[in-house]
Design a protein around this motif. Structure first.
Motif, PDB file in Angstrom:
ATOM      1  N   VAL A   1      49.302  38.370  41.433  1.00  0.00           N
ATOM      2  CA  VAL A   1      48.773  38.114  42.540  1.00  0.00           C
ATOM      3  C   VAL A   1      48.067  37.347  43.302  1.00  0.00           C
ATOM      4  O   VAL A   1      47.126  38.265  43.378  1.00  0.00           O
ATOM      5  CB  VAL A   1      49.756  39.413  43.539  1.00  0.00           C
ATOM      6  CG1 VAL A   1      49.931  39.102  45.366  1.00  0.00           C
ATOM      7  CG2 VAL A   1      50.829  40.008  42.893  1.00  0.00           C
ATOM      8  N   ASN A   2      48.093  36.244  43.786  1.00  0.00           N
ATOM      9  CA  ASN A   2      46.782  35.938  44.922  1.00  0.00           C
ATOM     10  C   ASN A   2      47.442  35.549  45.960  1.00  0.00           C
ATOM     11  O   ASN A   2      48.671  35.193  45.855  1.00  0.00           O
ATOM     12  CB  ASN A   2      45.773  34.344  44.007  1.00  0.00           C
ATOM     13  CG  ASN A   2      45.477  35.138  42.481  1.00  0.00           C
ATOM     14  OD1 ASN A   2      45.547  35.514  41.501  1.00  0.00           O
ATOM     15  ND2 ASN A   2      44.076  35.807  42.712  1.00  0.00           N
ATOM     16  N   GLY A   3      46.975  35.644  46.812  1.00  0.00           N
ATOM     17  CA  GLY A   3      46.920  35.197  48.294  1.00  0.00           C
ATOM     18  C   GLY A   3      48.061  36.319  48.744  1.00  0.00           C
ATOM     19  O   GLY A   3      48.259  37.247  48.478  1.00  0.00           O
ATOM     20  N   PRO A   4      49.175  35.602  49.882  1.00  0.00           N
ATOM     21  CA  PRO A   4      49.903  36.667  50.344  1.00  0.00           C
ATOM     22  C   PRO A   4      51.292  36.599  49.588  1.00  0.00           C
ATOM     23  O   PRO A   4      52.082  36.061  48.656  1.00  0.00           O
ATOM     24  CB  PRO A   4      51.201  36.102  52.007  1.00  0.00           C
ATOM     25  CG  PRO A   4      49.777  34.732  51.794  1.00  0.00           C
ATOM     26  CD  PRO A   4      48.558  34.029  50.519  1.00  0.00           C
ATOM     27  N   ALA A   5      51.973  37.781  49.680  1.00  0.00           N
ATOM     28  CA  ALA A   5      52.830  38.632  48.769  1.00  0.00           C
ATOM     29  C   ALA A   5      53.965  38.986  49.780  1.00  0.00           C
ATOM     30  O   ALA A   5      53.902  40.432  49.753  1.00  0.00           O
ATOM     31  CB  ALA A   5      52.862  39.033  47.545  1.00  0.00           C
TER      32      ALA A   5
END
Length: 256
Positions: free
Chosen positions: A100-104
């Protein structure tokens, strides 16, 4: 354009990339359907021992595609078969690592919660902000999040829509580890490669018992564990693994 890209970067490892960059990988029906198809096929593929799921370097998935569902009615939502797509992913017998990179967010957070291991970049963020647009988590957030971090932390996220940082998520026990943003995918692939060297039957039995045991009594869970443990003594991998240990050599597991 393909909404999900399938790659085979290493032996026995499948990499799935969400590919709607123009919509921050928002989960529309087409993407959900394609993702479920891939998980079904990879779950049945004996050459696959671990699956890595990721977005891109700036976003994992920003949630459901609101443009697609804003005017939907209950029957229309039911006909979209969203629950079916989630069930296919949840039922995948192979280990799944979310990188996971950035928004989830929203459905993206729930998608990450379907993984067995979550590796997040330092700037990753997690949240269930559905309440901010008049609905609630509908892809397992009210159930998987509570099981992952407990009622009180989960309720804070679900009722306020507030986001949490990767560091906060790690402290909550929400994710497995935090690494530099540019190391997320490499770290996930290295972990997948390690898992792929393990005996596939033992790995799959471990995942099955952990998930099945989460909702039963301790005695029932221990029975499931014992039965799976005993069953593995019928495998060639058990004989190979123990022989290799005794002979002080590296085992070669076949998944048989």
């Amino acid at each position: 354009m393909q909404t999900v890209l399938l790659e085979r970067p290493l032996e026995h490892i499948a990499l799935l990339r969400l590919n709607r960059p123009e919509a921050k990988n928002a989960l529309n029906t087409g993407l959900r359907s394609r993702l479920a198809e891939h998980f079904q096929q990879l779950g049945d593929d004996p050459t696959v021992r671990c699956i890595v799921l990721t977005g891109n370097s700036s976003v994992f998935a920003a949630g459901a595609d609101l443009k697609e569902i804003a005017d939907a009615d209950p029957i229309n939502m039911m006909q979209r078969r969203i629950l079916y797509f989630w069930k296919v992913i949840a039922g995948c017998p192979k280990p799944v690592i979310a990188a996971v990179n950035g928004p989830a967010l929203g459905g993206g957070c729930e998608l990450a919660l379907h993984a067995d291991i979550i590796i997040a970049g330092e700037n990753a963020r997690f949240g269930q902000p559905e309440v901010c647009v008049g609905v609630m988590a509908g892809g397992g957030g009210t159930q998987r999040l509570v099981r992952a971090i407990g009622k009180y932390r989960a309720m804070k996220m679900l009722l306020t829509g507030e986001l949490v940082s990767a560091k906060e998520a790690l402290e909550m026990g929400f994710i497995s580890m935090v690494v530099a943003d540019d190391e997320v995918l490499d770290t996930a692939l290295k972990m997948a490669a390690r898992i792929a060297t393990m005996p596939p039957l033992a790995i799959m039995q471990t995942k099955e018992v952990v998930l099945a045991g989460a909702d039963v009594s301790l005695d029932t869970g221990l029975m499931l564990e014992r039965k799976a443990f005993e069953l593995l003594f019928a495998s060639r991998d058990q004989k190979e693994g123990m022989a290799a240990f005794i002979e002080k050599r590296k085992p070669v597991f076949e998944g048989r």
